[in-house]
Design an enzyme around this catalytic site. Structure first.
Site, PDB file in Angstrom:
ATOM      1  N   GLU A 218       4.134  11.423   7.254  1.00  0.00           N
ATOM      2  CA  GLU A 218       3.088  12.622   7.313  1.00  0.00           C
ATOM      3  C   GLU A 218       3.752  13.352   8.776  1.00  0.00           C
ATOM      4  O   GLU A 218       3.078  12.793   9.769  1.00  0.00           O
ATOM      5  CB  GLU A 218       1.924  12.514   7.234  1.00  0.00           C
ATOM      6  CG  GLU A 218       1.188  11.787   5.729  1.00  0.00           C
ATOM      7  CD  GLU A 218       1.752  12.896   4.580  1.00  0.00           C
ATOM      8  OE1 GLU A 218       1.812  14.208   4.931  1.00  0.00           O
ATOM      9  OE2 GLU A 218       1.709  12.361   3.496  1.00  0.00           O
ATOM     10  N   CYS A 252      -1.333  19.877  12.339  1.00  0.00           N
ATOM     11  CA  CYS A 252       0.045  19.811  11.733  1.00  0.00           C
ATOM     12  C   CYS A 252       0.371  20.831  10.935  1.00  0.00           C
ATOM     13  O   CYS A 252       1.559  21.535  10.558  1.00  0.00           O
ATOM     14  CB  CYS A 252       0.317  18.413  11.159  1.00  0.00           C
ATOM     15  SG  CYS A 252      -0.690  18.008   9.940  1.00  0.00           S
TER      16      CYS A 252
END
Length: 466
Positions: A218, A252
């Protein structure tokens, strides 16, 4: 589990061996065991809530509300969903065995990987550590978690929480910096789940390949936020500013840069300024509710981007306080694709504004860059939204909002290309930490002789059926 920062490779190997022995005993496989430990995790989260809130305030300057809504609530809802559904998820699914296997039954079982390593980042140090852990528990694995050394206060709370809730042969948490990370990555895990930068993600994947070990990565990247000419400017500015400013941009999936139609640029910028002031006051860098930057290195990097932009562009905001590490959101008007701020993921409250008037041009430009983790589109033109969605690869996103796709536990979350490999959340987490194990159960009542030798004359008779 206590802090193991000086433990070295031998201790890491010992811990992995201990967990592999526990996994091989079959203790983690019963659904009742999984549910019991998911409940333990949920209860520990509730019991440690005051310490968690204090730690997040120390590490990132988050208000209690922001910590609860973006970390604790998302995590607790995830765990409750797993407790409710894991019995159903673990059931083997029936499949067609096909004509060649007649007569027989076919089933797919969900098999846990085994010993898992979960490496988490500093920006959402609770949620991004314990959400994948919940998936690992639900799928029947053991796990070692390694939280970030940058978020030291939260990492210590996590180490205490895990150590007092689970035996280390089942779930363990280790502290320390890069040396511990490197020691762990030398070990043979059955699955690695990493959340962090693309640079470190590549190193994790390289280390995993030595065994080889399957991975979920991720990562991040520069996520575009497209503001179309037909967008509801007021609401678009409000939602875009919120998505950029939560956790002071250290998210993010925050919109990294804004592609604003040239006809509405000035109005949009004005509205973003208006909402930033409504949210955080006239001096956000002095507002204790506005999160601070994680450390001085990242603070200097971000203020350097703002200072560089001031040389050639109009910058609104961007004041900072090195003592508190807070930076006022900075809007950069007239940004170009070649500017320094566009070279890498910003990960902070810096808002570059680029303009456009040609759909094909911005689609082609985005396609030439690494695939983004998120894409946000603000428009009332459904055909335009559909075109952007169909032509631009990205991990996940929203139409007329930002960030909120992460709040749906029924949606998989993950990246594509350089923004990540694999996905998780809800049932997808269970599937990520499991592997599908297909099994054919053949009947003993009939044994079709066709497949057995000798084969003389069988080809022509058999071939005409296919």
């Amino acid at each position: 589990m206590t802090d193991r920062k000086s433990s070295g490779p031998a201790a890491s190997a010992e811990l992995v061996a201990m967990q592999r022995s526990f996994f091989n005993s079959g203790a983690t496989r019963p659904v009742s065991f999984r549910i019991e430990n998911l409940k333990k995790l949920y209860n520990a989260l509730t019991a440690y809530e005051p310490q968690i809130l204090e730690a997040l305030r120390t590490d990132l300057g988050k208000s209690d509300f922001e910590s609860f809504s973006t970390e604790i609530l998302i995590l607790s809802t995830e765990i409750k969903q797993m407790i409710k559904n894991v019995s159903r998820w673990t059931k083997a699914s029936k499949r067609s065995a096909g004509l060649l296997n007649f007569p027989s039954k076919a089933k797919v079982y969900h098999d846990p990987h085994g010993v898992c390593l979960i490496m988490s980042p500093w920006n959402y140090p609770l949620q991004l550590t314990l959400t994948p852990l919940a998936g690992a528990i639900a799928a029947g694995n053991t796990a070692i978690i390694k939280p970030s050394a940058y978020s030291a206060a939260t990492s210590q709370v996590l180490i205490d929480l895990i150590g007092k809730t689970f035996p280390p042969e089942y779930i363990a948490a280790v502290g320390g910096g890069r040396d511990v990370n490197q020691d762990l990555l030398k070990q043979h895990f059955d699955y690695i789940f990493f959340t962090g930068s693309t640079t470190v993600g590549k190193f994790v994947m390289e280390s995993a390949a030595k065994f080889p070990t399957p991975v979920t990565l991720e990562l991040g990247g520069k996520s575009p936020c497209i503001i179309g000419k037909t967008a509801n400017i007021d609401l678009s500015a409000k939602r875009a500013a919120w998505g950029k400013c939560i956790n002071s941009g250290q998210t993010c999936i925050a919109p990294d840069y804004f592609l604003v139609h040239e006809d509405i640029q000035d109005t949009f910028i004005s509205k973003v300024q208006e909402y930033i002031e409504k949210f955080y006051g006239a001096e956000p860098h002095k507002n204790p509710e506005f999160p601070h930057i994680i450390n001085r290195n990242h603070f200097d990097r971000l203020t350097g981007l703002i200072d560089d932009a001031r040389k050639t562009h109009t910058v609104t905001g961007g004041r900072s306080d090195p003592d508190t590490l807070r930076i006022e959101p900075a809007i950069i008007k007239g940004t170009s694709w070649t500017d320094k701020v566009m070279e890498e993921e910003i990960f902070g409250p810096v808002i570059p504004i680029l303009t456009w008037n040609d759909e094909d041009a911005i689609i082609n430009t985005i396609l030439q860059r690494p695939r983004p983790l998120a894409l946000y589109i603000f428009t009332t033109d459904k055909k335009q939204a559909k075109r952007f969605l169909n032509l631009i690869p990205f991990g996940g996103g929203c139409i007329n909002d930002t960030v909120m796709h992460i709040a749906s536990h029924s949606l998989p979350f993950g990246g594509t290309g350089e923004s990540g490999i694999g996905s998780y959340h809800g049932k997808t987490s269970f599937e990520t930490f499991s592997r599908m194990k297909p099994v054919i159960e053949k009947s003993l009542r009939l044994d079709v002789p066709l497949r057995y030798a000798p084969f003389a004359g069988k080809y022509k008779k058999f071939r005409k059926f296919f």
